[in-house]
Design a protein around this motif. Sequence first.
Motif, PDB file in Angstrom:
ATOM      1  N   ASN A 162     -32.701  -3.757  26.191  1.00 51.11           N
ATOM      2  CA  ASN A 162     -32.889  -4.422  24.900  1.00 51.11           C
ATOM      3  C   ASN A 162     -33.979  -3.654  24.148  1.00 51.11           C
ATOM      4  O   ASN A 162     -35.026  -3.338  24.734  1.00 51.11           O
ATOM      5  N   CYS A 206     -34.295 -12.553  19.654  1.00 48.08           N
ATOM      6  CA  CYS A 206     -34.096 -12.509  21.111  1.00 48.08           C
ATOM      7  C   CYS A 206     -35.384 -13.040  21.748  1.00 48.08           C
ATOM      8  O   CYS A 206     -36.458 -12.478  21.521  1.00 48.08           O
ATOM      9  N   GLU A 257     -29.825  -6.130  21.013  1.00 47.61           N
ATOM     10  CA  GLU A 257     -29.659  -6.676  22.365  1.00 47.61           C
ATOM     11  C   GLU A 257     -28.573  -5.947  23.145  1.00 47.61           C
ATOM     12  O   GLU A 257     -27.451  -5.768  22.643  1.00 47.61           O
ATOM     13  N   ARG A 258     -28.928  -5.596  24.357  1.00 47.78           N
ATOM     14  CA  ARG A 258     -27.934  -5.074  25.306  1.00 47.78           C
ATOM     15  C   ARG A 258     -26.786  -6.088  25.397  1.00 47.78           C
ATOM     16  O   ARG A 258     -27.020  -7.297  25.491  1.00 47.78           O
ATOM     17  N   PRO A 294     -26.824 -10.950  32.131  1.00 49.89           N
ATOM     18  CA  PRO A 294     -28.203 -10.464  32.201  1.00 49.89           C
ATOM     19  C   PRO A 294     -29.063 -11.361  33.091  1.00 49.89           C
ATOM     20  O   PRO A 294     -28.647 -12.456  33.482  1.00 49.89           O
ATOM     21  N   ASN A 321     -35.382  -9.378  32.290  1.00 44.71           N
ATOM     22  CA  ASN A 321     -34.351  -8.455  31.771  1.00 44.71           C
ATOM     23  C   ASN A 321     -35.059  -7.264  31.105  1.00 44.71           C
ATOM     24  O   ASN A 321     -36.236  -7.363  30.732  1.00 44.71           O
ATOM     25  N   PRO A 322     -34.384  -6.131  30.985  1.00 39.68           N
ATOM     26  CA  PRO A 322     -35.085  -4.910  30.558  1.00 39.68           C
ATOM     27  C   PRO A 322     -35.329  -4.810  29.047  1.00 39.68           C
ATOM     28  O   PRO A 322     -34.412  -5.043  28.262  1.00 39.68           O
ATOM     29  N   PHE A 350     -25.345 -19.637  20.854  1.00 39.31           N
ATOM     30  CA  PHE A 350     -24.696 -19.705  22.164  1.00 39.31           C
ATOM     31  C   PHE A 350     -23.662 -20.821  22.194  1.00 39.31           C
ATOM     32  O   PHE A 350     -23.809 -21.826  21.501  1.00 39.31           O
ATOM     33  N   ASN A 363     -23.677 -12.333  28.264  1.00 36.16           N
ATOM     34  CA  ASN A 363     -23.707 -11.696  26.946  1.00 36.16           C
ATOM     35  C   ASN A 363     -22.294 -11.678  26.340  1.00 36.16           C
ATOM     36  O   ASN A 363     -21.304 -11.733  27.084  1.00 36.16           O
ATOM     37  N   VAL A 418     -24.781  -7.133  23.213  1.00 36.46           N
ATOM     38  CA  VAL A 418     -24.486  -7.910  22.007  1.00 36.46           C
ATOM     39  C   VAL A 418     -24.562  -7.041  20.750  1.00 36.46           C
ATOM     40  O   VAL A 418     -23.620  -6.963  19.969  1.00 36.46           O
ATOM     41  N   ASN A 435     -30.142 -17.243  17.302  1.00 31.93           N
ATOM     42  CA  ASN A 435     -29.516 -16.488  18.404  1.00 31.93           C
ATOM     43  C   ASN A 435     -28.584 -17.563  18.967  1.00 31.93           C
ATOM     44  O   ASN A 435     -29.045 -18.551  19.533  1.00 31.93           O
ATOM     45  N   THR A 448     -36.583 -13.285  24.929  1.00 31.02           N
ATOM     46  CA  THR A 448     -37.336 -12.452  25.878  1.00 31.02           C
ATOM     47  C   THR A 448     -37.947 -11.253  25.152  1.00 31.02           C
ATOM     48  O   THR A 448     -39.040 -10.794  25.508  1.00 31.02           O
ATOM     49  N   GLY A 496     -34.293 -16.009  26.876  1.00 34.12           N
ATOM     50  CA  GLY A 496     -35.351 -16.942  26.484  1.00 34.12           C
ATOM     51  C   GLY A 496     -34.882 -17.983  25.476  1.00 34.12           C
ATOM     52  O   GLY A 496     -35.131 -19.188  25.649  1.00 34.12           O
ATOM     53  N   ASN A 497     -34.192 -17.544  24.409  1.00 35.26           N
ATOM     54  CA  ASN A 497     -33.701 -18.511  23.416  1.00 35.26           C
ATOM     55  C   ASN A 497     -32.662 -19.427  24.061  1.00 35.26           C
ATOM     56  O   ASN A 497     -32.614 -20.634  23.794  1.00 35.26           O
TER      57      ASN A 497
END
Length: 324
Positions: A199, A226, A217-218, A74, A165-166, A15, A68, A220, A13, A228, A78-79
Amino acid sequence: MKFPILKTHGSYNDFILIDEYSTDYGLNDEKRTQLTKALCDRSTTLGADGILFVQKSDQADARMRIFNADGTEPEMCGNGLRCASRYITELLSTQQATVETLKANLPVKQTESLYENIPTFEVLIDPVSFDVSTLPVIHDKSTLINTTIPELSPHLLFTAVSMPNPHIVTIVDEINEQDVQEIGEKANNLKSVFPKGVNVSFVKRIGSQQIFVQTYERGVGITNSCGTAMSASSLITCILHMNDASQDVTVLNNGGMVRCKVNTTADGYTVSLKGNATYVYKGTVTLDFSTLPSFTFEQEETFTAEDQQYKELELYAKKALQQS
Ligand SMILES: N[C@@H](CCC[C@H](N)C(=O)O)C(=O)O
């Protein structure tokens, strides 16, 4: 404007990390959004699932904000927090720290290697809530545990949880990526049920204290993993009595693996998430906000040995999945 970036990943994941802690680039949120959309675009020389902005904090050792790929911010990542934690602890010459995130100040620390010589970090996922209003999900019950959401699917059973996050999670016998894509897109277009998006994860139990998770993922789309979502999935398998809390759950994903431990607290639950924080390359971005999305990027350093080492973990995780 010219600024250094670091490409990093947690279970692939990936970034782009921008250090606003050491240098104030005078960014505001509009600029952060524009920057994120331009640099995360996979058709450019960079491309990523999101941007991690590391900043100074007046409540903690440092602050992490995650945007995102679509430019939205968001509540948590977690990652990304593991990657930011490595950067922050190296910057502050320490092995543990507290990091301010949008909803909580969270303890993070370097921990024993997940696999040979893999820089590994443990972060706390907190607050966690099953109250549908915290995601939010528009539903007539206050929690949604292993229940159908008829607007989404007539037969899949979902559990909703904020991490914070949801997330919605469904446990299935086999995971088909097409279904993850389809249900993920549908949920994120269903504003009458998920006004802020969600998500969506599909989970397969592959052994004792072992699961495989794939997530849409929301903001993305389908990602390799992901953090979380893997924490949410571990928690949900524990409350559904498929795994045990207080012991590691090994979570395999399309980018490797992590370990999650569900902690039972006086208020409910938290999850400890352990996994890699791998550096890929460093370089300099040059851009003018008036001519975005175009920008140039010059790569200055690649972390080849680290990348190679991570590929061995990935191979190990793939074999573990095949053997399951
Ligand atoms: N990849 C992240 C989650 C990033 C945020 C998510 N897309 C959302 O919008 O909630 C993770 O590792 O947790």
